[in-house]
Structure formats: structure tokens, C-alpha cells
Design a protein around this motif. Sequence first.
Motif, PDB file in Angstrom:
ATOM      1  N   GLU A  37      72.385  26.771  56.811  1.00 60.90           N
ATOM      2  CA  GLU A  37      71.333  26.367  57.804  1.00 60.90           C
ATOM      3  C   GLU A  37      70.053  26.055  57.140  1.00 60.90           C
ATOM      4  O   GLU A  37      69.189  25.287  57.503  1.00 60.90           O
ATOM      5  CB  GLU A  37      71.107  27.250  58.986  1.00 60.90           C
ATOM      6  CG  GLU A  37      72.082  27.476  59.837  1.00 60.90           C
ATOM      7  CD  GLU A  37      71.820  28.563  60.984  1.00 60.90           C
ATOM      8  OE1 GLU A  37      70.931  29.273  60.923  1.00 60.90           O
ATOM      9  OE2 GLU A  37      72.819  28.617  61.835  1.00 60.90           O
ATOM     10  N   ASP A  73      68.049  21.227  54.190  1.00 63.05           N
ATOM     11  CA  ASP A  73      67.559  20.276  54.841  1.00 63.05           C
ATOM     12  C   ASP A  73      68.596  19.122  55.077  1.00 63.05           C
ATOM     13  O   ASP A  73      69.001  18.640  54.129  1.00 63.05           O
ATOM     14  CB  ASP A  73      66.517  19.856  54.113  1.00 63.05           C
ATOM     15  CG  ASP A  73      65.520  18.754  55.033  1.00 63.05           C
ATOM     16  OD1 ASP A  73      66.038  18.367  56.046  1.00 63.05           O
ATOM     17  OD2 ASP A  73      64.414  18.385  54.602  1.00 63.05           O
ATOM     18  N   HIS A 124      68.415  16.227  55.900  1.00 58.60           N
ATOM     19  CA  HIS A 124      67.528  14.982  55.514  1.00 58.60           C
ATOM     20  C   HIS A 124      67.518  14.841  53.898  1.00 58.60           C
ATOM     21  O   HIS A 124      66.204  14.910  53.457  1.00 58.60           O
ATOM     22  CB  HIS A 124      66.118  14.584  56.176  1.00 58.60           C
ATOM     23  CG  HIS A 124      66.166  15.168  57.712  1.00 58.60           C
ATOM     24  ND1 HIS A 124      66.489  14.156  58.593  1.00 58.60           N
ATOM     25  CD2 HIS A 124      66.004  16.312  58.368  1.00 58.60           C
ATOM     26  CE1 HIS A 124      66.557  14.613  59.805  1.00 58.60           C
ATOM     27  NE2 HIS A 124      65.855  15.867  59.511  1.00 58.60           N
ATOM     28  N   ARG A 172      65.077  12.037  52.415  1.00 59.89           N
ATOM     29  CA  ARG A 172      63.624  12.193  52.999  1.00 59.89           C
ATOM     30  C   ARG A 172      62.602  12.279  51.862  1.00 59.89           C
ATOM     31  O   ARG A 172      62.778  13.049  51.092  1.00 59.89           O
ATOM     32  CB  ARG A 172      63.439  13.165  53.986  1.00 59.89           C
ATOM     33  CG  ARG A 172      62.126  13.368  54.546  1.00 59.89           C
ATOM     34  CD  ARG A 172      61.824  14.463  55.586  1.00 59.89           C
ATOM     35  NE  ARG A 172      62.329  14.158  56.752  1.00 59.89           N
ATOM     36  CZ  ARG A 172      62.392  15.018  57.876  1.00 59.89           C
ATOM     37  NH1 ARG A 172      62.233  16.232  57.752  1.00 59.89           N
ATOM     38  NH2 ARG A 172      62.746  14.406  58.611  1.00 59.89           N
ATOM     39  N   ARG A 211      59.718  13.904  50.042  1.00 59.54           N
ATOM     40  CA  ARG A 211      58.951  15.112  50.318  1.00 59.54           C
ATOM     41  C   ARG A 211      57.611  14.857  49.371  1.00 59.54           C
ATOM     42  O   ARG A 211      57.497  14.889  48.424  1.00 59.54           O
ATOM     43  CB  ARG A 211      60.026  16.336  49.713  1.00 59.54           C
ATOM     44  CG  ARG A 211      60.846  16.469  50.583  1.00 59.54           C
ATOM     45  CD  ARG A 211      61.925  17.538  50.125  1.00 59.54           C
ATOM     46  NE  ARG A 211      62.849  17.900  51.195  1.00 59.54           N
ATOM     47  CZ  ARG A 211      64.062  17.215  51.045  1.00 59.54           C
ATOM     48  NH1 ARG A 211      64.018  15.989  50.472  1.00 59.54           N
ATOM     49  NH2 ARG A 211      64.966  17.619  52.004  1.00 59.54           N
TER      50      ARG A 211
END
Length: 102
Positions: free
Chosen positions: A85, A88, A90, A93, A95
Motif C-alpha cells: 500500500e 505510490d 503513480h 508522476r 515529484r
Amino acid sequence: MDVVPTSNPQIIEAFIWIAMLTLLISRKIYTIIRRLNPREKVVRFTQLRWGTVFSEKAKYLLADVLEYLGLDTSFITSLRIGFNEALDPHVNRRRYTEEWWA
């Protein structure tokens, strides 16, 4: 409830069901606790106090229910779930924190 940026109707419906089921479970346990105590103490079990106690102890209650159902609640299993969990989803993405330190 926290703000979840989604317009997916299935996710919204799931959150509504979660809220309703949590309320039903909380009320059922609250009723049982009140019935198991003497009359003079019943008035001291207020709904506001119960809401606080239930929200603080819900994770332990869930662990007990899962154990009762025979599901693995060991630390290693919890750790593995946490690792999955914490990733991430993504991957691509951008950062900003990585750019600041580069």
C-alpha cells in the motif's frame, strides 16, 4: 471524512456503504455494552464518548473479527500489506521534492 478526489461512482458508493456499515456496527456494540452494565452506570455511556472510544479501538476490533474468521493477522502479513500500500501507484508522476534535492 477526508476529501477523496474522485468522480468514480463505484468508489463514492463504496465510501457510503463503509460509513453506513461502520455506524451499524458501532451502534450494535454500543447497545450491547449498555445492556451489560448496571442501570446506574448506563447513563454514563454517552454517545459522544462511545464514538471516540469506538474510533480509537476499531482497528483492534477488526483484528479480533479477522482472527475469529480464521484470517491471518500476523505482523508479517500486516507488514507485507503495508509495503504494497505504501507504493505510490503513480510511477511516472513528476515529484517536486526530488527536483529540489537534485
